[in-house]
Design a protein around this motif. Structure first.
Motif, short mmCIF file in Angstrom:
data_model
loop_
_atom_site.label_atom_id
_atom_site.label_comp_id
_atom_site.label_asym_id
_atom_site.label_seq_id
_atom_site.Cartn_x
_atom_site.Cartn_y
_atom_site.Cartn_z
N SER A 96 0.86 -1.19 0.00
CA SER A 96 0.00 0.00 0.00
C SER A 96 0.89 1.23 0.00
O SER A 96 2.07 1.16 0.37
N GLU A 97 0.36 2.34 -0.43
CA GLU A 97 1.10 3.61 -0.35
C GLU A 97 0.11 4.76 -0.27
O GLU A 97 -0.98 4.71 -0.81
N ILE A 106 4.17 7.46 2.49
CA ILE A 106 4.30 6.23 3.27
C ILE A 106 4.02 5.02 2.38
O ILE A 106 2.96 4.94 1.75
N GLN A 107 4.99 4.13 2.33
CA GLN A 107 4.83 2.87 1.61
C GLN A 107 4.91 1.70 2.59
O GLN A 107 5.72 1.71 3.52
N LYS A 108 4.06 0.72 2.37
CA LYS A 108 4.13 -0.54 3.11
C LYS A 108 4.63 -1.60 2.14
O LYS A 108 3.99 -1.87 1.12
N TYR A 403 6.33 -7.35 6.68
CA TYR A 403 6.31 -6.07 5.96
C TYR A 403 6.92 -5.00 6.83
O TYR A 403 7.11 -5.16 8.05
N LYS A 404 7.28 -3.92 6.22
CA LYS A 404 7.74 -2.74 6.95
C LYS A 404 7.25 -1.50 6.21
O LYS A 404 6.81 -1.58 5.06
N TYR A 405 7.35 -0.36 6.91
CA TYR A 405 6.91 0.91 6.33
C TYR A 405 8.13 1.74 5.95
O TYR A 405 9.10 1.84 6.71
N ILE A 407 8.99 5.62 4.99
CA ILE A 407 8.39 6.95 5.09
C ILE A 407 9.39 7.96 4.55
O ILE A 407 10.51 8.08 5.06
#
Length: 414
Positions: A96-97, A106-108, A403-405, A407
């Motif tokens: 997601s973003e 922010i990207q996941k 997963y990670k974010y 930013i």
């Protein structure tokens, strides 16, 4: 002999390398691994023969079949590895973003888990499947097979390590414990800081021990008290074919049926047909009957625990119930949350069952034997998760990622 702690240290040191491998590098190694399995088949089959000889008289014939390798099974293992190479890389996907009003982007994204340990019993194919899936998902594997399969598993790991060396990659991408006592299993369960995820594959006792004792994150897999419900609107021939397949095609696996529930209005006409079908095959099935079923056909009276037992053998518990609602209630009390199927031509009964049964895989007019990563189009699988957090059902590549974010900003402060 290397200690389990030494092996874990080497695995941890390889973690960054595994996570950073490109898709092209991973796929090249996977194909090399498949080739190496075939090239080393003589040694692998020789070691498997030694395992089988040592296990005779100590495990059942069904479990011996589970342990046995052949040229065909080795070729199937190699094909499964090649299929993993064809699947999309699960690492680095943008899940997601979004862009926040303050300008933060922010990207996941999906990432590898790290070092994944697998404790398993007498199935050598798990060795190759686990290694392939964990490599493609950017992880390092630490394998702890049962002592009855250790020679076979070690020969397979040696073949995979040979492939890694030929690709100029660390052989410590693939690790196997050398201690075959319970101590090595306990060390993996307690390896905080070394093991990022523990996956047990085996019987109820092994899984319960890992879930109860592990200090590292653990995914509950495998135990399958799988149910077939034969509804009053079932097509009898379809039902008999599904029951025969679900129980007898390979009774030692977790997606084999263990319990058959029969709707009361059809019991007197259906049970004699079921008895004839299951007693006339190559491996007759012992029917464990509740009191009402025992009044219709001959069989073994069901014991107190027969509806809560994963037999992994040619045994089927049979109970007569009253309709789809009672069937779902029985399953809720006795199922391990693996796989359940309704056999019916009534769409309303089917939809009620599909909606109200809370298991990882719920079927309509299908054998439970389809709960499998390959049959679901996932390639080979790590196991069947019967829990709900992180992974559920057949665990393919995506289930082996976290997963990670990420930013990105331009000096924003809060």
């Amino acid at each position: 002999m290397k200690t389990t702690v030494d092996i874990l240290k080497e695995a941890r040191m390889t973690k960054a390398c595994a996570a950073g491998l490109s898709t092209e590098t991973k796929n090249a190694l996977l194909n090399a691994m498949a080739d190496s399995l075939i090239d080393c088949s003589d040694r692998i089959l020789s070691e498997n023969k030694a395992d089988l000889e040592a296990a005779k008289g100590k495990i059942t014939e069904v479990m011996l079949d589970r342990l046995a390798l052949s040229e065909k099974r080795l070729n199937d293992m190699a094909d499964a590895i090649r299929e993993v190479a064809v699947h999309p890389d699960p690492v680095g996907r943008i899940l997601s973003e979004t862009e926040r009003p303050n300008g933060l982007r922010i990207q996941k994204i999906s990432v590898a888990i790290g070092v994944v340990a697998i404790i398993y019993e007498s199935r050598p194919n798990v060795t190759a499947d686990a290694a392939a899936l964990l490599l493609k998902s950017g992880n390092v594997c630490v394998l702890r097979p049962g002592k009855e399969a250790w020679r076979s598993a070690k020969a397979i790991v040696d073949a995979l390590r040979d492939a890694a060396k030929k690709q100029n990659l660390p052989e410590t991408l693939f690790n196997i414990t050398e201690d075959t006592t319970r101590k090595s299993a306990q060390e993996l369960m307690g390896a905080v800081g070394y093991v990022d995820l523990l996956i047990p594959r085996g019987g109820a006792g092994l899984i319960a021990a890992c879930v109860e004792d592990a200090k590292v994150p653990c995914i509950e897999t495998g135990t399958g008290i799988c149910h077939l419900y034969i509804d009053r609107a079932a097509d009898f021939e379809k039902a008999l074919s599904i029951i025969e397949n679900a129980k007898t095609s390979r009774p030692s696996v977790c997606n084999a049926a263990e319990v058959c529930l029969i709707d009361r209005p059809i019991a007197k006409s259906f049970l004699p047909l079921l008895q004839k079908r299951l007693l006339s095959g190559k491996h007759p099935v012992e029917l464990r009957l509740d009191t009402e079923a025992a009044g219709i056909i001959d069989g073994t009276p069901a014991g107190e625990n027969d509806f809560d037992t994963e037999f992994l053998d040619y045994i089927l518990a049979v109970r007569i119930i009253d309709g789809v609602k009672e069937a779902t209630e029985h399953i809720a009390r006795h199922s391990t949350g693996h796989s359940e199927s309704i056999i019916t031509e009534d769409p309303l009964a089917a939809e009620y069952f599909l909606k109200n049964v809370d298991s990882a895989a719920v079927y309509h007019n299908v054998s439970t034997r389809f709960t499998d990563g390959g049959e679901f189009g996932l390639g080979c699988e790590m196991g069947i998760s019967t829990q709900k957090l992180h992974a559920r059902g057949p665990m393919g590549l995506e289930a082996l990622c976290s997963y990670k974010y990420l930013i990105r900003g331009n000096g924003q402060i809060r």
